[in-house]
Design a protein around this motif. Structure first.
Motif, mmCIF file in Angstrom:
data_model
loop_
_atom_site.group_PDB
_atom_site.id
_atom_site.type_symbol
_atom_site.label_atom_id
_atom_site.label_comp_id
_atom_site.label_asym_id
_atom_site.label_seq_id
_atom_site.Cartn_x
_atom_site.Cartn_y
_atom_site.Cartn_z
ATOM 1 N N ASN A 178 -7.861 -0.807 -28.213
ATOM 2 C CA ASN A 178 -7.418 -2.045 -28.269
ATOM 3 C C ASN A 178 -7.705 -3.142 -26.942
ATOM 4 O O ASN A 178 -8.229 -4.196 -27.093
ATOM 5 N N ASN A 179 -7.134 -2.636 -25.716
ATOM 6 C CA ASN A 179 -7.004 -3.140 -24.536
ATOM 7 C C ASN A 179 -8.541 -3.523 -23.806
ATOM 8 O O ASN A 179 -8.657 -4.421 -23.109
ATOM 9 N N MET A 181 -11.036 -4.283 -25.733
ATOM 10 C CA MET A 181 -11.444 -5.627 -26.401
ATOM 11 C C MET A 181 -10.495 -6.715 -25.906
ATOM 12 O O MET A 181 -11.139 -7.776 -25.374
ATOM 13 N N CYS A 184 -11.566 -7.234 -21.893
ATOM 14 C CA CYS A 184 -13.112 -7.763 -21.830
ATOM 15 C C CYS A 184 -13.362 -8.922 -22.305
ATOM 16 O O CYS A 184 -14.229 -10.053 -21.677
ATOM 17 N N ASN A 185 -12.787 -9.230 -23.624
ATOM 18 C CA ASN A 185 -12.784 -10.863 -24.102
ATOM 19 C C ASN A 185 -12.426 -11.872 -23.340
ATOM 20 O O ASN A 185 -12.792 -12.843 -23.321
ATOM 21 N N SER A 217 -11.682 -15.041 -31.019
ATOM 22 C CA SER A 217 -10.965 -13.716 -30.460
ATOM 23 C C SER A 217 -9.543 -13.933 -30.121
ATOM 24 O O SER A 217 -9.233 -15.190 -30.072
ATOM 25 N N VAL A 266 -17.427 -2.221 -19.862
ATOM 26 C CA VAL A 266 -16.002 -1.847 -19.377
ATOM 27 C C VAL A 266 -15.795 -1.729 -17.994
ATOM 28 O O VAL A 266 -15.150 -2.442 -17.288
#
Length: 291
Positions: A178-179, A181, A184-185, A217, A266
């Motif tokens: 989850n983190n 995404m 990085c978002n 997002s 990442v």
């Protein structure tokens, strides 16, 4: 009801842990609480919790123990150290790991605990300090059935979305996923902002469009959430915070290697993140001072 007779304890009263423990206290559970900072214990006592003099005392008195500390080595110490929960605990006790740590750390703790009949619930949290205060956190739960059933009434106080994802260790894997995404978002969003600003177009205009378009997002919808983090966190203003904030990306990269899998995007983001956030929070501070 059996669960109401069980004594609850909570260790680690920081940014996320304090509101969780406060909600448990407000629910009338009179939890024993412990933190290395005396002021944090005092604050919780004002909400009806009972300060424990030591971790040892808390372990001796409690049936269900929540823990929420910052780093992997602190989690190991609280569970496997000389005065740790597994070291001093007894059969039938259940303890939660709400921190984000390496999945292997949870598995190691769970294996040691199982030998003593202690239940470990892998329950990292998502939602930040605001949702922690509201008691509406999302919890990714890795646990054996008996431990889950025993601790569930307590977990329902601190979280709204309780999602069982497997055995201990699985919660951490999902949290890291989850983190990846979430963080990085953030970085991609910051680059998009830099891009439009270079052409004299505002972030407001970008976000208005992105929110209802394909650029949407959580990062776009909650930009100010991370700005508050840079002001309200217990480590705000320290060089530690931006590095601490990228911790989950570094953990994810470290464990990916164990499975011979790779995450070049990442890896790059993990190196970019501290500098970008240091800059962003620094600019926010200057803006606030100008006001």
């Amino acid at each position: 009801h059996m669960a109401s007779k069980l004594q609850v304890g909570f260790v680690g009263l920081g940014n996320m842990g304090a509101p969780m423990a406060t909600n448990i206290a407000k629910a009338g559970k009179k939890p024993y609480v412990f933190d290395l900072r005396k002021a944090a214990i005092k604050e919780l006592e004002s909400h009806g919790a009972v300060g424990a003099g030591s971790l040892t005392e808390l372990i001796g008195k409690c049936d269900i123990i929540g823990t929420c500390v910052l780093y992997d080595h602190q989690v190991k110490d609280i569970f496997l150290g000389p005065s740790g929960i597994v070291t001093l605990g007894r059969a039938g006790q259940v303890a939660m790991i709400h921190s984000t740590v390496l999945p292997s750390t949870v598995q190691e703790i769970a294996a040691a605990a199982e030998k003593k009949g202690i239940g470990i619930i892998d329950a990292p949290v998502s939602g930040g300090s605001v949702r922690s205060k509201e008691g509406t956190l999302s919890l990714m739960i890795g646990a054996e059935d008996w431990a889950w059933e025993k601790a569930r009434p307590v977990l329902e106080i601190v979280g709204k979305e309780l999602m069982r994802v497997g055995k201990p260790g699985a919660g951490q894997v999902i949290k890291l996923g989850n983190n990846i995404m979430a963080l990085c978002n953030q970085i991609v969003h910051m680059e998009a902002i830099r891009f439009v600003k270079a052409f004299g177009v505002t972030q407001e205009a970008l976000d208005k469009v992105a929110t209802v378009s394909t650029g949407a997002s959580w990062a776009v919808s909650n930009y100010d959430f991370i700005d508050r983090y840079g002001v309200e966190h217990t480590l705000a203003g320290t060089p530690e915070l931006p590095h601490r904030y990228g911790k989950d990306l570094r953990y994810a990269i470290a464990v990916a290697q164990e499975k011979w899998t790779y995450m070049p995007t990442v890896s790059l983001c993990s190196q970019l993140l501290p500098g970008l956030f240091e800059q962003r929070w620094g600019e926010n501070k200057k803006k606030a001072e100008r006001k």
